[in-house]
Design a protein around this motif. Sequence first.
Motif, PDB file in Angstrom:
ATOM      1  N   SER A 296       0.825  -1.204   0.000  1.00  0.00           N
ATOM      2  CA  SER A 296       0.000   0.000   0.000  1.00  0.00           C
ATOM      3  C   SER A 296       0.867   1.265   0.000  1.00  0.00           C
ATOM      4  N   ASP A 297       1.841   1.319   0.904  1.00  0.00           N
ATOM      5  CA  ASP A 297       2.731   2.481   0.966  1.00  0.00           C
ATOM      6  C   ASP A 297       3.523   2.638  -0.328  1.00  0.00           C
ATOM      7  N   PHE A 298       4.005   1.531  -0.859  1.00  0.00           N
ATOM      8  CA  PHE A 298       4.800   1.533  -2.088  1.00  0.00           C
ATOM      9  C   PHE A 298       3.996   2.117  -3.246  1.00  0.00           C
ATOM     10  N   GLY A 299       2.742   1.691  -3.382  1.00  0.00           N
ATOM     11  CA  GLY A 299       1.894   2.195  -4.452  1.00  0.00           C
ATOM     12  C   GLY A 299       1.507   3.646  -4.258  1.00  0.00           C
ATOM     13  N   ARG A 300       1.146   4.005  -3.042  1.00  0.00           N
ATOM     14  CA  ARG A 300       0.710   5.373  -2.741  1.00  0.00           C
ATOM     15  C   ARG A 300       1.827   6.393  -2.962  1.00  0.00           C
ATOM     16  N   LYS A 301       3.049   5.971  -2.758  1.00  0.00           N
ATOM     17  CA  LYS A 301       4.183   6.891  -2.883  1.00  0.00           C
ATOM     18  C   LYS A 301       4.858   6.814  -4.246  1.00  0.00           C
ATOM     19  N   GLY A 302       4.200   6.161  -5.214  1.00  0.00           N
ATOM     20  CA  GLY A 302       4.710   6.141  -6.577  1.00  0.00           C
ATOM     21  C   GLY A 302       5.720   5.045  -6.872  1.00  0.00           C
ATOM     22  N   GLY A 303       5.909   4.132  -5.949  1.00  0.00           N
ATOM     23  CA  GLY A 303       6.908   3.087  -6.135  1.00  0.00           C
ATOM     24  C   GLY A 303       6.592   2.137  -7.275  1.00  0.00           C
ATOM     25  N   ILE A 304       5.323   1.797  -7.429  1.00  0.00           N
ATOM     26  CA  ILE A 304       4.949   0.848  -8.485  1.00  0.00           C
ATOM     27  C   ILE A 304       5.224   1.456  -9.853  1.00  0.00           C
ATOM     28  N   ALA A 305       4.855   2.718 -10.045  1.00  0.00           N
ATOM     29  CA  ALA A 305       5.102   3.386 -11.330  1.00  0.00           C
ATOM     30  C   ALA A 305       6.603   3.502 -11.604  1.00  0.00           C
ATOM     31  N   ALA A 306       7.375   3.844 -10.587  1.00  0.00           N
ATOM     32  CA  ALA A 306       8.822   3.974 -10.760  1.00  0.00           C
ATOM     33  C   ALA A 306       9.458   2.630 -11.086  1.00  0.00           C
ATOM     34  N   LEU A 307       9.059   1.580 -10.393  1.00  0.00           N
ATOM     35  CA  LEU A 307       9.613   0.249 -10.648  1.00  0.00           C
ATOM     36  C   LEU A 307       9.222  -0.245 -12.041  1.00  0.00           C
ATOM     37  N   THR A 308       7.966  -0.023 -12.431  1.00  0.00           N
ATOM     38  CA  THR A 308       7.517  -0.428 -13.766  1.00  0.00           C
ATOM     39  C   THR A 308       8.339   0.269 -14.848  1.00  0.00           C
ATOM     40  N   ALA A 309       8.550   1.576 -14.697  1.00  0.00           N
ATOM     41  CA  ALA A 309       9.354   2.330 -15.672  1.00  0.00           C
ATOM     42  C   ALA A 309      10.788   1.807 -15.717  1.00  0.00           C
ATOM     43  N   ALA A 310      11.368   1.528 -14.554  1.00  0.00           N
ATOM     44  CA  ALA A 310      12.742   1.021 -14.500  1.00  0.00           C
ATOM     45  C   ALA A 310      12.847  -0.342 -15.176  1.00  0.00           C
ATOM     46  N   LEU A 311      11.908  -1.229 -14.892  1.00  0.00           N
ATOM     47  CA  LEU A 311      11.935  -2.563 -15.501  1.00  0.00           C
ATOM     48  C   LEU A 311      11.659  -2.517 -17.004  1.00  0.00           C
ATOM     49  N   ASP A 312      10.784  -1.597 -17.435  1.00  0.00           N
ATOM     50  CA  ASP A 312      10.573  -1.412 -18.877  1.00  0.00           C
ATOM     51  C   ASP A 312      11.871  -0.975 -19.550  1.00  0.00           C
ATOM     52  N   GLY A 313      12.631  -0.107 -18.876  1.00  0.00           N
ATOM     53  CA  GLY A 313      13.930   0.329 -19.398  1.00  0.00           C
ATOM     54  C   GLY A 313      14.919  -0.813 -19.502  1.00  0.00           C
ATOM     55  N   VAL A 314      14.940  -1.675 -18.498  1.00  0.00           N
ATOM     56  CA  VAL A 314      15.828  -2.846 -18.516  1.00  0.00           C
ATOM     57  C   VAL A 314      15.434  -3.773 -19.671  1.00  0.00           C
ATOM     58  N   LEU A 315      14.133  -4.028 -19.840  1.00  0.00           N
ATOM     59  CA  LEU A 315      13.680  -4.886 -20.922  1.00  0.00           C
ATOM     60  C   LEU A 315      14.051  -4.289 -22.272  1.00  0.00           C
ATOM     61  N   ALA A 316      13.856  -2.988 -22.442  1.00  0.00           N
ATOM     62  CA  ALA A 316      14.230  -2.331 -23.699  1.00  0.00           C
ATOM     63  C   ALA A 316      15.720  -2.511 -23.965  1.00  0.00           C
ATOM     64  N   ARG A 317      16.538  -2.378 -22.943  1.00  0.00           N
ATOM     65  CA  ARG A 317      18.000  -2.539 -23.100  1.00  0.00           C
ATOM     66  C   ARG A 317      18.337  -3.970 -23.513  1.00  0.00           C
ATOM     67  N   ILE A 318      17.701  -4.945 -22.857  1.00  0.00           N
ATOM     68  CA  ILE A 318      17.943  -6.360 -23.169  1.00  0.00           C
ATOM     69  C   ILE A 318      17.535  -6.664 -24.622  1.00  0.00           C
ATOM     70  N   GLU A 319      16.436  -6.089 -25.041  1.00  0.00           N
ATOM     71  CA  GLU A 319      15.935  -6.324 -26.397  1.00  0.00           C
ATOM     72  C   GLU A 319      16.618  -5.446 -27.446  1.00  0.00           C
TER      73      GLU A 319
END
Length: 186
Positions: A159-182
């Motif tokens: 709950s705290d992670f989502g409310r403070k923007g953690g989920i969006a930040a992690l999703t963006a970071a992981l999308d960046g990692v996937l883009a780099r791998i691909e």
Amino acid sequence: MNIKSIGFVGTGVITEAMVRGLLAEPTYALEIHVSPRSAHIAETLAGEFAAVKIAKDNQDVVDRSDMVFLAIRPQIAEEVVRALSFTDGQMVVSVVAATERQALIDWVGANVRLVQANAYIAPLFASLAQKASGPSAEPFSTLSREFATRGGLNEQVLSDFGRKGGIAALTAALDGVLARIEGRSS
């Protein structure tokens, strides 16, 4: 290792995952007794596995089990455990988070063989991994909510992670990692 009877005081998502893991082939128990706390989970498990029996209450779980898992939230652990009567020599495995061993020993009040969950947590992760990679794999957001005990520590962090923007930040970071791998630019 095959134990005649295992019991679970507390029947939430952690218990459900552990029971599924313990009853996957090869099975680790002939009988599993679950408390009726979360009726839906208890009934689902009993309906899917002949080895699962719904106890009338937590004391019934303890009385019928060679090994008892304490799978309850730390906020209620002392009250729940102190109300139970254990047998000297009975094996008690605690998956209660953030609870000192000495506190558990004091609450149990009998000369039990107490183990804190480290060696027994593998079935939980096996069940979670199975569910995440199965044919009808659910999205991580659904699994993270499903495997967080209502009112528990994981739910608070999520709950705290989502409310403070953690989920969006992690999703963006992981999308960046996937883009780099691909080999794509992010």
